[in-house]
Every structure is written in structure tokens, then in C-alpha cells.
Design a protein around this motif. Structure first.
Motif, PDB file in Angstrom:
ATOM      1  N   PHE A 275       0.846  -1.191   0.000  1.00 16.21           N
ATOM      2  CA  PHE A 275       0.000   0.000   0.000  1.00 16.21           C
ATOM      3  C   PHE A 275       0.889   1.252   0.000  1.00 16.21           C
ATOM      4  O   PHE A 275       2.116   1.157  -0.016  1.00 16.21           O
ATOM      5  N   THR A 276       0.260   2.410   0.011  1.00 15.23           N
ATOM      6  CA  THR A 276       1.008   3.659  -0.113  1.00 15.23           C
ATOM      7  C   THR A 276       2.119   3.779   0.930  1.00 15.23           C
ATOM      8  O   THR A 276       3.248   4.153   0.601  1.00 15.23           O
ATOM      9  N   ALA A 277       1.814   3.473   2.174  1.00 15.05           N
ATOM     10  CA  ALA A 277       2.827   3.584   3.228  1.00 15.05           C
ATOM     11  C   ALA A 277       3.991   2.633   2.974  1.00 15.05           C
ATOM     12  O   ALA A 277       5.167   2.996   3.189  1.00 15.05           O
ATOM     13  N   ASP A 278       3.695   1.418   2.511  1.00 15.70           N
ATOM     14  CA  ASP A 278       4.764   0.461   2.201  1.00 15.70           C
ATOM     15  C   ASP A 278       5.633   0.975   1.062  1.00 15.70           C
ATOM     16  O   ASP A 278       6.864   0.842   1.088  1.00 15.70           O
ATOM     17  N   ILE A 279       4.989   1.556   0.045  1.00 15.75           N
ATOM     18  CA  ILE A 279       5.712   2.101  -1.104  1.00 15.75           C
ATOM     19  C   ILE A 279       6.665   3.208  -0.659  1.00 15.75           C
ATOM     20  O   ILE A 279       7.839   3.228  -1.037  1.00 15.75           O
ATOM     21  N   ASN A 280       6.166   4.119   0.167  1.00 13.64           N
ATOM     22  CA  ASN A 280       7.008   5.226   0.630  1.00 13.64           C
ATOM     23  C   ASN A 280       8.155   4.730   1.499  1.00 13.64           C
ATOM     24  O   ASN A 280       9.276   5.253   1.418  1.00 13.64           O
ATOM     25  N   ASP A 281       7.881   3.730   2.332  1.00 14.41           N
ATOM     26  CA  ASP A 281       8.938   3.180   3.190  1.00 14.41           C
ATOM     27  C   ASP A 281      10.036   2.532   2.350  1.00 14.41           C
ATOM     28  O   ASP A 281      11.229   2.721   2.614  1.00 14.41           O
ATOM     29  N   LEU A 282       9.657   1.761   1.358  1.00  9.46           N
ATOM     30  CA  LEU A 282      10.646   1.112   0.495  1.00  9.46           C
ATOM     31  C   LEU A 282      11.453   2.136  -0.287  1.00  9.46           C
ATOM     32  O   LEU A 282      12.669   2.016  -0.439  1.00  9.46           O
ATOM     33  N   ALA A 283      10.788   3.170  -0.792  1.00  9.85           N
ATOM     34  CA  ALA A 283      11.469   4.197  -1.569  1.00  9.85           C
ATOM     35  C   ALA A 283      12.460   4.975  -0.722  1.00  9.85           C
ATOM     36  O   ALA A 283      13.473   5.478  -1.233  1.00  9.85           O
ATOM     37  N   ALA A 284      12.189   5.076   0.580  1.00 14.23           N
ATOM     38  CA  ALA A 284      13.037   5.870   1.473  1.00 14.23           C
ATOM     39  C   ALA A 284      14.250   5.095   1.982  1.00 14.23           C
ATOM     40  O   ALA A 284      15.190   5.684   2.509  1.00 14.23           O
ATOM     41  N   GLU A 285      14.249   3.767   1.838  1.00 14.02           N
ATOM     42  CA  GLU A 285      15.353   2.960   2.331  1.00 14.02           C
ATOM     43  C   GLU A 285      16.627   3.251   1.528  1.00 14.02           C
ATOM     44  O   GLU A 285      16.559   3.448   0.314  1.00 14.02           O
ATOM     45  N   PRO A 286      17.770   3.233   2.201  1.00 10.38           N
ATOM     46  CA  PRO A 286      19.033   3.459   1.470  1.00 10.38           C
ATOM     47  C   PRO A 286      19.295   2.319   0.492  1.00 10.38           C
ATOM     48  O   PRO A 286      18.936   1.170   0.731  1.00 10.38           O
TER      49      PRO A 286
END
Length: 223
Positions: A209-220
Motif C-alpha cells: 500500500f502507499t505507506a509500504d511504497i514510501n517506506d521502500l522508496a526511502a530505504e538506502p
């Protein structure tokens, strides 16, 4: 990593393509489409194809890839369920079968949408849900992306009048939504970054979901 991309000229696909071109981990991007992207880049290659229910003619071009990002889609507005099923379920499964036949270990990332589910009263959500279920059953390396609000890349014109109107209404609101509900909004670029991350390292869940997408995108980026 070598990527096959469907839907690169759409609002979502443009952002995903940009993420791929920017990421040093991605060495090649093969765009399959009916119309050219208008982009020029050393690692971008394009194949013109019109029959998205049959990829036999280009099957050999699909070999040697690590992941497929399927961003092709259309609005259900004004469409019958039969027609919408053809462009959603039939084309999505045809593409998945073709790329997996050429690359059995390939990761398949499918852009769906918030609200998707076979139990929904909304036609588009039911059809998308059936498509998701079929893809999840097809390969263990299939991941469904269900973003809610998606901020497009600057520039670029929506392909339909309905999307153009929707974009004019929503785009000015994105900064406000981002402040008051950051877990409900992502961007086409972050969606691409999350797909790349998933293709490289997997994901704890196969429906994101959106939160998962943002979390993955933010990972180094892993070394």
C-alpha cells in the motif's frame, strides 16, 4: 539489473521510467509500447508492439531480464465490464505469461490501486482484484502495488480528458495532503523506486500500500 517496462508513457509509467533511468543499479530498460516515450538515454531501449494479448512476435526480445514493471492501465469510466476486463485482466496476464516464459525467475511488479478487491461493489476494483489474484498465483515473485494518491512528474499531458481534469483538480492539493496525511500519498517516482527495491531485495508483503511504497522508496540503496 535489467527491467521490462509496460505503460511507460502513462502518468505512473513516466515516473517509474525516470526512477529506472536515474538508478545506477538498473543497467537496461526495455519499454514495450504502442507509442514512443520521446526519451533518449543510453540504457533505454524501446520495442513498438500493438497486440498486447499476443507477444509471440517479440518473445525473443524479452529474454535476459530480471524484473517487469507493469504500469499499463486505463480508467474504467464509460467502459463495460467486458471491455475493461480485456484491457486489464487479459492484457495483464498475457504480458505476465510472456515475460515469465522468457525469464522464469523474473520479479513481476503490478500497479493496481487502493480499494482493489474481488469483494468490492465497484467494477474496476473487482476486475483489478481478480487480476491480482491470478498474478499472485502465477509466480511467487509477483508483487501488487496499491497506491492511493499519486503525484505525477512535472510536465507531461494526461492521455484522457477525464485524467486531465482530475489532475488539474488534485495536483494543487498534493502539498496539503502530503502534510496532513503523508501515508496516503506517494509519487510516481517513489513508486518506481519502491519497485526497484522490491525487485532487488524482495518485500515483507506481496501486496503493498502507499505507506509500504514510501517506506521502500526511502530505504538506502544496498551496496
Amino acid at each position: 539489473m535489467r527491467i521490462i517496462l509496460f505503460g511507460a508513457t502513462g502518468m505512473v509509467g513516466r515516473g517509474v521510467l525516470e526512477a529506472c533511468l536515474r538508478d545506477d543499479a538498473v543497467t537496461d530498460v526495455l519499454v514495450i509500447g504502442r507509442s514512443p516515450t520521446g526519451r533518449a538515454h543510453p540504457k533505454l531501449h524501446e520495442v513498438h508492439h500493438t497486440d498486447f494479448t499476443d507477444f509471440t512476435a517479440i518473445q525473443e526480445r524479452l529474454r535476459g531480464y530480471d524484473a517487469c514493471f507493469f504500469c499499463l492501465g486505463t480508467s474504467s469510466l464509460g467502459m463495460s465490464e467486458t471491455d475493461y476486463r480485456t484491457v486489464t485482466f487479459d492484457i495483464g496476464l498475457a504480458a505476465a505469461h510472456a515475460v515469465l516464459a522468457a525469464n522464469p525467475e523474473l520479479t513481476f511488479c503490478y500497479v493496481s490501486g487502493a480499494g482493489t478487491g474481488t469483494g468490492s461493489r465497484q467494477m474496476w476494483a473487482r476486475v483489478k482484484g481478480e487480476t491480482e489474484n491470478a498474478l499472485l498465483a502465477l509466480t511467487e515473485r509477483a508483487y501488487m502495488f496499491r497506491p492511493a494518491l499519486i503525484e505525477p512528474l512535472p510536465g507531461g499531458e494526461p492521455k484522457t480528458k477525464a485524467n486531465a481534469v482530475l489532475q488539474r483538480v488534485l495536483v494543487p492539493l498534493y502539498p496539503l495532503v502530503g502534510r496532513i496525511a503523508p501515508r496516503r500519498i506517494t509519487s510516481a517516482l517513489r513508486l518506481g523506486q519502491a519497485m526497484i527495491r522490491t525487485a532487488r531485495t524482495g518485500s515483507p508483503t506481496r501486496i503493498l500500500f502507499t505507506a509500504d511504497i514510501n517506506d521502500l522508496a526511502a530505504e538506502p540503496t544496498p551496496s
